[in-house]
Design a protein around this motif. Sequence first.
Motif, PDB file in Angstrom:
ATOM      1  N   TRP A   1       0.831  -1.207   0.000  1.00  0.00           N
ATOM      2  CA  TRP A   1       0.000   0.000   0.000  1.00  0.00           C
ATOM      3  C   TRP A   1       0.866   1.259   0.000  1.00  0.00           C
ATOM      4  CZ3 TRP A   1      -5.503   0.945   0.740  1.00  0.00           C
ATOM      5  CH2 TRP A   1      -6.268  -0.183   0.434  1.00  0.00           C
ATOM      6  N   ALA A   2       1.956   1.254   0.749  1.00  0.00           N
ATOM      7  CA  ALA A   2       2.838   2.424   0.787  1.00  0.00           C
ATOM      8  C   ALA A   2       3.443   2.686  -0.592  1.00  0.00           C
ATOM      9  CB  ALA A   2       3.946   2.215   1.823  1.00  0.00           C
TER      10      ALA A   2
ATOM     11  N   ILE B   1       1.164   6.701  -6.815  1.00  0.00           N
ATOM     12  CA  ILE B   1      -0.016   7.435  -7.292  1.00  0.00           C
ATOM     13  C   ILE B   1       0.081   8.920  -6.961  1.00  0.00           C
ATOM     14  CG2 ILE B   1      -2.504   7.732  -6.986  1.00  0.00           C
ATOM     15  CD1 ILE B   1      -2.656   4.695  -6.534  1.00  0.00           C
ATOM     16  N   TYR B   2       0.513   9.228  -5.754  1.00  0.00           N
ATOM     17  CA  TYR B   2       0.482  10.618  -5.275  1.00  0.00           C
ATOM     18  C   TYR B   2       1.852  11.280  -5.232  1.00  0.00           C
ATOM     19  CZ  TYR B   2      -4.280   9.452  -4.157  1.00  0.00           C
ATOM     20  OH  TYR B   2      -5.593   9.065  -4.240  1.00  0.00           O
ATOM     21  N   GLN B   3       2.737  10.885  -6.120  1.00  0.00           N
ATOM     22  CA  GLN B   3       4.064  11.512  -6.161  1.00  0.00           C
ATOM     23  C   GLN B   3       4.054  12.835  -6.853  1.00  0.00           C
ATOM     24  OE1 GLN B   3       6.933   9.362  -8.389  1.00  0.00           O
ATOM     25  NE2 GLN B   3       5.470   8.578  -9.844  1.00  0.00           N
TER      26      GLN B   3
END
Length: 120
Positions: A111-112, A118-120
């Motif tokens: 998940w990390a 995704i959110y980079q």
Amino acid sequence: MRNQPKYSFFKNTGYALNGLKDLIKTETSFKIELILTLILLPLIIFIDATFVHKALMFISLMGMLLAEATNSAIERVVDLVTLEHHHMAGRAKDVGSTIVFLSISVFVVTWAIVLADIYQ
């Protein structure tokens, strides 16, 4: 001779559901992980991620439940065989706990990595 009835899809499904009900009724760790799963499943659906990312998130989440069920089964069989302290019984239970620990580790890391990507 094996100690199992003739195969029946509906009976076997019933056995599986009985096992699930028993886990929910008696295993606190399973309940906690099931609640976490029910909270995170909608997140997988609505998150803006590729199918592969979503699949990895789902598999790691379900792996945690599978590991907890396996650990519970190991503990119950060991307790059926002996309630006295025996080093081999303790080792078997420790291995069951290791399965859970590793599955949670895989879940957290997966998940990390996916969320970071995704959110980079």
